[in-house]
Design a protein around this motif. Structure first.
Motif, PDB file in Angstrom:
ATOM      1  N   GLU A   1      -3.265   5.796  -0.939  1.00  0.00           N
ATOM      2  CA  GLU A   1      -4.425   5.570  -0.072  1.00  0.00           C
ATOM      3  C   GLU A   1      -4.340   4.203   0.594  1.00  0.00           C
ATOM      4  O   GLU A   1      -3.732   3.287   0.071  1.00  0.00           O
ATOM      5  CB  GLU A   1      -5.731   5.703  -0.855  1.00  0.00           C
ATOM      6  CG  GLU A   1      -5.866   4.784  -2.026  1.00  0.00           C
ATOM      7  CD  GLU A   1      -7.111   5.048  -2.858  1.00  0.00           C
ATOM      8  OE1 GLU A   1      -8.221   5.091  -2.265  1.00  0.00           O
ATOM      9  OE2 GLU A   1      -6.980   5.187  -4.072  1.00  0.00           O
ATOM     10  N   ARG A   2      -4.967   4.119   1.765  1.00  0.00           N
ATOM     11  CA  ARG A   2      -5.035   2.863   2.510  1.00  0.00           C
ATOM     12  C   ARG A   2      -6.397   2.244   2.217  1.00  0.00           C
ATOM     13  O   ARG A   2      -7.425   2.894   2.355  1.00  0.00           O
ATOM     14  CB  ARG A   2      -4.886   3.124   3.999  1.00  0.00           C
ATOM     15  CG  ARG A   2      -4.847   1.873   4.837  1.00  0.00           C
ATOM     16  CD  ARG A   2      -4.768   2.152   6.334  1.00  0.00           C
ATOM     17  NE  ARG A   2      -4.125   3.382   6.721  1.00  0.00           N
ATOM     18  CZ  ARG A   2      -2.808   3.496   7.037  1.00  0.00           C
ATOM     19  NH1 ARG A   2      -2.033   2.444   6.979  1.00  0.00           N
ATOM     20  NH2 ARG A   2      -2.308   4.643   7.402  1.00  0.00           N
TER      21      ARG A   2
ATOM     22  N   ARG B   1      -9.038  -1.108   2.899  1.00  0.00           N
ATOM     23  CA  ARG B   1      -9.369  -2.213   3.791  1.00  0.00           C
ATOM     24  C   ARG B   1      -9.761  -3.416   2.950  1.00  0.00           C
ATOM     25  O   ARG B   1     -10.491  -3.283   1.964  1.00  0.00           O
ATOM     26  CB  ARG B   1     -10.538  -1.848   4.700  1.00  0.00           C
ATOM     27  CG  ARG B   1     -10.328  -0.542   5.442  1.00  0.00           C
ATOM     28  CD  ARG B   1      -9.641  -0.755   6.755  1.00  0.00           C
ATOM     29  NE  ARG B   1      -9.583   0.516   7.466  1.00  0.00           N
ATOM     30  CZ  ARG B   1      -8.491   0.980   8.016  1.00  0.00           C
ATOM     31  NH1 ARG B   1      -7.383   0.292   7.950  1.00  0.00           N
ATOM     32  NH2 ARG B   1      -8.479   2.122   8.646  1.00  0.00           N
TER      33      ARG B   1
ATOM     34  N   GLN C   1      -5.177  -4.697   5.556  1.00  0.00           N
ATOM     35  CA  GLN C   1      -4.985  -3.425   4.874  1.00  0.00           C
ATOM     36  C   GLN C   1      -4.026  -3.613   3.715  1.00  0.00           C
ATOM     37  O   GLN C   1      -3.170  -4.488   3.742  1.00  0.00           O
ATOM     38  CB  GLN C   1      -4.404  -2.382   5.818  1.00  0.00           C
ATOM     39  CG  GLN C   1      -5.272  -2.016   6.965  1.00  0.00           C
ATOM     40  CD  GLN C   1      -4.610  -0.977   7.850  1.00  0.00           C
ATOM     41  OE1 GLN C   1      -3.584  -0.401   7.503  1.00  0.00           O
ATOM     42  NE2 GLN C   1      -5.188  -0.729   9.008  1.00  0.00           N
ATOM     43  N   ARG C   2      -4.177  -2.765   2.721  1.00  0.00           N
ATOM     44  CA  ARG C   2      -3.201  -2.682   1.648  1.00  0.00           C
ATOM     45  C   ARG C   2      -3.120  -1.228   1.223  1.00  0.00           C
ATOM     46  O   ARG C   2      -3.942  -0.398   1.628  1.00  0.00           O
ATOM     47  CB  ARG C   2      -3.558  -3.605   0.494  1.00  0.00           C
ATOM     48  CG  ARG C   2      -4.825  -3.292  -0.169  1.00  0.00           C
ATOM     49  CD  ARG C   2      -5.148  -4.284  -1.261  1.00  0.00           C
ATOM     50  NE  ARG C   2      -6.454  -3.901  -1.782  1.00  0.00           N
ATOM     51  CZ  ARG C   2      -6.829  -4.059  -3.016  1.00  0.00           C
ATOM     52  NH1 ARG C   2      -6.041  -4.643  -3.863  1.00  0.00           N
ATOM     53  NH2 ARG C   2      -8.010  -3.670  -3.411  1.00  0.00           N
ATOM     54  N   LEU C   3      -2.126  -0.924   0.411  1.00  0.00           N
ATOM     55  CA  LEU C   3      -1.934   0.436  -0.069  1.00  0.00           C
ATOM     56  C   LEU C   3      -2.151   0.481  -1.567  1.00  0.00           C
ATOM     57  O   LEU C   3      -1.880  -0.495  -2.273  1.00  0.00           O
ATOM     58  CB  LEU C   3      -0.508   0.916   0.241  1.00  0.00           C
ATOM     59  CG  LEU C   3      -0.117   0.987   1.710  1.00  0.00           C
ATOM     60  CD1 LEU C   3       1.342   1.395   1.842  1.00  0.00           C
ATOM     61  CD2 LEU C   3      -0.994   1.969   2.449  1.00  0.00           C
ATOM     62  N   ARG C   4      -2.601   1.628  -2.052  1.00  0.00           N
ATOM     63  CA  ARG C   4      -2.715   1.852  -3.490  1.00  0.00           C
ATOM     64  C   ARG C   4      -2.056   3.191  -3.807  1.00  0.00           C
ATOM     65  O   ARG C   4      -2.410   4.219  -3.230  1.00  0.00           O
ATOM     66  CB  ARG C   4      -4.162   1.872  -3.948  1.00  0.00           C
ATOM     67  CG  ARG C   4      -4.293   2.229  -5.442  1.00  0.00           C
ATOM     68  CD  ARG C   4      -5.702   2.067  -5.953  1.00  0.00           C
ATOM     69  NE  ARG C   4      -5.995   0.638  -6.016  1.00  0.00           N
ATOM     70  CZ  ARG C   4      -7.232   0.150  -5.990  1.00  0.00           C
ATOM     71  NH1 ARG C   4      -8.264   0.947  -5.897  1.00  0.00           N
ATOM     72  NH2 ARG C   4      -7.426  -1.154  -6.059  1.00  0.00           N
TER      73      ARG C   4
ATOM     74  N   ASP D   1      -1.064  -1.572  -6.558  1.00  0.00           N
ATOM     75  CA  ASP D   1      -1.488  -2.079  -5.253  1.00  0.00           C
ATOM     76  C   ASP D   1      -0.335  -2.784  -4.554  1.00  0.00           C
ATOM     77  O   ASP D   1       0.401  -3.547  -5.174  1.00  0.00           O
ATOM     78  CB  ASP D   1      -2.664  -3.052  -5.409  1.00  0.00           C
ATOM     79  CG  ASP D   1      -3.946  -2.335  -5.802  1.00  0.00           C
ATOM     80  OD1 ASP D   1      -4.044  -1.118  -5.548  1.00  0.00           O
ATOM     81  OD2 ASP D   1      -4.850  -2.998  -6.337  1.00  0.00           O
TER      82      ASP D   1
ATOM     83  N   ASP E   1       0.880  -4.617  -0.560  1.00  0.00           N
ATOM     84  CA  ASP E   1       0.488  -5.060   0.773  1.00  0.00           C
ATOM     85  C   ASP E   1       1.721  -5.509   1.538  1.00  0.00           C
ATOM     86  O   ASP E   1       2.794  -5.647   0.984  1.00  0.00           O
ATOM     87  CB  ASP E   1      -0.582  -6.161   0.734  1.00  0.00           C
ATOM     88  CG  ASP E   1      -0.023  -7.538   0.433  1.00  0.00           C
ATOM     89  OD1 ASP E   1       1.086  -7.642  -0.114  1.00  0.00           O
ATOM     90  OD2 ASP E   1      -0.713  -8.527   0.719  1.00  0.00           O
TER      91      ASP E   1
END
Length: 140
Positions: free
Chosen positions: A38-39, A41, A47-50, A121, A123
């Motif tokens: 998921e993206r 905010r 933005q970062r990703l998980r 997580d 980024d």
């Protein structure tokens, strides 16, 4: 007969390792453990990703999260409990290895195990925009 691929285009220089990585990923068809990406905010508008993997039954000591070159590797190993006698065993203690290819500049911020879900997580900081002029030498 020569095989033509997208990466054999003469304008794509140095992408042969990416092609090999994509072929290796395509061959690993095991869907265990299931995962989400998921993206998220951030407060500052970034933005970062998980990546969240379903690892029910695995403890922190059974899991390993590592980066190897440009890959995020998640491994799970459970010791088989031989002291217990099962009448039915529907929950297998199974090893797994899940590999995610990371783009250049991606950083792993951390990992957290909670309620059988492993959340990792990531980024990518904004890269500096570099413009460099190349001098042309004239040799006659």
């Amino acid at each position: 007969m020569t095989r033509m691929t997208t990466f054999s285009n003469p304008l794509l220089l140095g992408f042969d390792t990416m092609e090999k990585t994509l072929e290796r990923i395509a061959k690993s068809g095991d869907g265990y453990p299931p995962y989400n990406i998921e993206r998220l905010r951030t407060e500052n508008g970034g933005q970062r990703l998980r990546i969240t993997l379903a690892v029910a039954g695995f403890s922190e000591s059974d899991l390993e999260v590592a980066t190897e070159e440009n890959q995020l590797v998640v491994r799970g190993r459970q010791n088989d409990d031989t002291e217990r006698e099962f009448l039915h065993r529907g929950i297998a203690s199974r090893q797994f290895q899940r590999i995610f290819v990371l783009a250049d500049g991606m950083r792993v911020l951390g990992a957290e195990l909670k309620n059988g879900l492993l959340a990792i997580d990531l980024d990518r900081p904004e890269p500096e925009r570099l413009v460099r002029k190349i001098n042309i030498s004239v040799k006659d």
